[in-house]
Design a protein around this motif. Structure first.
Motif, PDB file in Angstrom:
ATOM      1  N   GLU A 155       0.810  -1.211   0.000  1.00 19.16           N
ATOM      2  CA  GLU A 155       0.000   0.000   0.000  1.00 19.16           C
ATOM      3  C   GLU A 155       0.851   1.272   0.000  1.00 19.16           C
ATOM      4  OE1 GLU A 155      -3.894   1.778   2.450  1.00 19.16           O
ATOM      5  OE2 GLU A 155      -2.761   0.050   3.203  1.00 19.16           O
ATOM      6  N   ASP A 156       2.086   1.151   0.491  1.00 21.07           N
ATOM      7  CA  ASP A 156       2.968   2.322   0.558  1.00 21.07           C
ATOM      8  C   ASP A 156       3.379   2.837  -0.811  1.00 21.07           C
ATOM      9  OD1 ASP A 156       2.847   2.323   3.274  1.00 21.07           O
ATOM     10  OD2 ASP A 156       4.796   1.355   3.589  1.00 21.07           O
ATOM     11  N   VAL A 157       3.082   2.086  -1.871  1.00 23.32           N
ATOM     12  CA  VAL A 157       3.391   2.568  -3.224  1.00 23.32           C
ATOM     13  C   VAL A 157       2.674   3.885  -3.499  1.00 23.32           C
ATOM     14  CG1 VAL A 157       3.010   2.110  -5.695  1.00 23.32           C
ATOM     15  CG2 VAL A 157       3.946   0.318  -4.208  1.00 23.32           C
ATOM     16  N   LEU A 158       1.482   4.059  -2.946  1.00 21.79           N
ATOM     17  CA  LEU A 158       0.692   5.267  -3.182  1.00 21.79           C
ATOM     18  C   LEU A 158       1.000   6.337  -2.145  1.00 21.79           C
ATOM     19  CD1 LEU A 158      -2.861   3.914  -4.077  1.00 21.79           C
ATOM     20  CD2 LEU A 158      -1.106   4.742  -5.621  1.00 21.79           C
ATOM     21  N   ILE A 159       1.052   7.593  -2.610  1.00 18.52           N
ATOM     22  CA  ILE A 159       1.196   8.750  -1.729  1.00 18.52           C
ATOM     23  C   ILE A 159       0.003   9.663  -1.989  1.00 18.52           C
ATOM     24  CG2 ILE A 159       2.701  10.598  -0.916  1.00 18.52           C
ATOM     25  CD1 ILE A 159       4.967   9.307  -2.524  1.00 18.52           C
ATOM     26  N   ARG A 160      -0.760   9.970  -0.965  1.00 19.03           N
ATOM     27  CA  ARG A 160      -1.951  10.811  -1.114  1.00 19.03           C
ATOM     28  C   ARG A 160      -1.782  12.092  -0.316  1.00 19.03           C
ATOM     29  NH1 ARG A 160      -7.570   9.617  -1.802  1.00 19.03           N
ATOM     30  NH2 ARG A 160      -8.492  11.583  -2.516  1.00 19.03           N
ATOM     31  N   ARG A 161      -1.990  13.233  -0.950  1.00 23.42           N
ATOM     32  CA  ARG A 161      -1.958  14.530  -0.278  1.00 23.42           C
ATOM     33  C   ARG A 161      -3.154  15.341  -0.752  1.00 23.42           C
ATOM     34  NH1 ARG A 161       4.473  16.231  -0.771  1.00 23.42           N
ATOM     35  NH2 ARG A 161       5.296  14.538   0.528  1.00 23.42           N
ATOM     36  N   THR A 162      -4.139  15.491   0.130  1.00 27.51           N
ATOM     37  CA  THR A 162      -5.384  16.187  -0.184  1.00 27.51           C
ATOM     38  C   THR A 162      -5.971  15.605  -1.469  1.00 27.51           C
ATOM     39  OG1 THR A 162      -4.335  18.136   0.789  1.00 27.51           O
ATOM     40  CG2 THR A 162      -6.473  18.466  -0.262  1.00 27.51           C
ATOM     41  N   ASN A 163      -6.028  16.390  -2.540  1.00 22.41           N
ATOM     42  CA  ASN A 163      -6.595  15.906  -3.803  1.00 22.41           C
ATOM     43  C   ASN A 163      -5.521  15.518  -4.820  1.00 22.41           C
ATOM     44  OD1 ASN A 163      -9.343  16.159  -3.091  1.00 22.41           O
ATOM     45  ND2 ASN A 163      -9.267  18.370  -3.481  1.00 22.41           N
ATOM     46  N   ASN A 164      -4.306  15.349  -4.350  1.00 16.80           N
ATOM     47  CA  ASN A 164      -3.206  14.963  -5.221  1.00 16.80           C
ATOM     48  C   ASN A 164      -2.714  13.559  -4.859  1.00 16.80           C
ATOM     49  OD1 ASN A 164      -2.962  17.479  -6.688  1.00 16.80           O
ATOM     50  ND2 ASN A 164      -2.193  18.336  -4.767  1.00 16.80           N
ATOM     51  N   ILE A 165      -2.228  12.834  -5.865  1.00 13.41           N
ATOM     52  CA  ILE A 165      -1.753  11.474  -5.632  1.00 13.41           C
ATOM     53  C   ILE A 165      -0.528  11.211  -6.496  1.00 13.41           C
ATOM     54  CG2 ILE A 165      -3.231  10.420  -7.402  1.00 13.41           C
ATOM     55  CD1 ILE A 165      -3.604   8.075  -5.333  1.00 13.41           C
ATOM     56  N   ALA A 166       0.375  10.390  -5.969  1.00 17.33           N
ATOM     57  CA  ALA A 166       1.600  10.026  -6.689  1.00 17.33           C
ATOM     58  C   ALA A 166       2.000   8.621  -6.263  1.00 17.33           C
ATOM     59  CB  ALA A 166       2.714  11.026  -6.390  1.00 17.33           C
TER      60      ALA A 166
END
Length: 265
Positions: A207-218
């Motif tokens: 799950e750590d592959v995804l980075i979520r910040r508010t409405n942004n994702i990487a």
């Protein structure tokens, strides 16, 4: 212990295998007649050898080029070159080879290199293998990763293409669908894809592959073994694997495909 033996000359490969078997009778030995085949066994087959005994002068992918690629695919694997040529010794040192054996090979020489291995080598890191050349595919431990929705997989492909850059929902929507009449509904669909992707990765403890910040994702690129990324880093195996096709199942990837093609050919 797992050991790879690589030599494009059949007779030399047989001698190498005999010496390895005599020096380490309980080890799991895999023989390869090309560096490409050995690298595929690591990247696609999920095999992470403790040590590789490899020739240097081989067609397609040399032993030195293989060693560079190996450090990315299996960082803890040691490489020992077995060659009839002394002029590559400095190059071998530069790619951090463990040893450099001059032919004719003997069991004692192989045993000496095996004795230098750490008692408990660190396990290779778990990473998703991502294939961008040709069709986009994702693999986990040699098996294709299954997605609940077809668009979820495409959503991940877009994040891979962005190489770790944060993407706003509007960016994703524009890339995947172009102009939309109902932005609220489109954002709802993207949130569903994010949720699907997170659940898929959670099942394999990635799950750590995804980075979520508010409405942004990487994505965290360091958790991926990606042919596209390796090519950009100068990995010769990845450069040679590129045949002008990149994520051919997605039309929005044509811009990246064109840039790669014109910078390569």
């Amino acid at each position: 212990m797992m050991i790879f033996a690589i030599d494009d000359e059949p007779k030399a490969l047989r001698v190498l295998c005999r010496c390895v078997e005599a020096a380490a009778p309980g080890a799991g030995l895999r023989a390869f007649d090309s560096a490409f085949a050995a690298l595929d066994a690591i990247r696609f087959g999920g095999l992470f050898p403790d040590i590789v005994f490899s020739d240097i002068e081989m067609p397609g992918l040399s032993g030195l080029e293989f060693a560079v690629a190996l450090k990315k695919a299996s960082p803890d694997t040691r490489v020992v070159f077995v060659t009839a040529f002394s002029q590559y010794a400095l190059d071998a040192f530069q790619v951090r080879a463990q040893g450099y054996i001059m032919k004719p090979l003997t069991t004692a020489l192989v045993r000496r290199e095996l004795d230098e291995l750490p008692a408990e080598p660190k396990p290779a890191p778990n990473r998703l293998r991502v294939q961008c050349f040709g069709y986009f595919e994702v693999f986990w431990r040699g098996e294709p990763l299954r997605f609940a929705r077809r668009r979820t997989k495409e959503f991940l492909a877009y994040l891979v293409d962005r190489r770790g850059a944060f993407c706003a929902m509007e960016d994703v929507i524009s890339a995947l669908w172009g102009d939309v009449d109902d932005m609220k509904n489109a954002k709802h669909r993207v949130r569903n894809y994010i949720s699907d992707l997170r659940e898929t990765l959670k099942e394999i403890d990635m799950e750590d592959v995804l980075i979520r910040r508010t409405n942004n994702i990487a994505i965290r690129t360091e958790l991926l073994d990606c042919d596209y990324y390796r090519m950009l880093e100068g990995d010769m195996a990845a450069v040679n694997a590129f045949r002008g096709e990149y994520m051919t199942n997605y039309s929005w990837a044509e811009l990246t495909a064109g840039n790669l093609y014109f910078n390569t050919f």
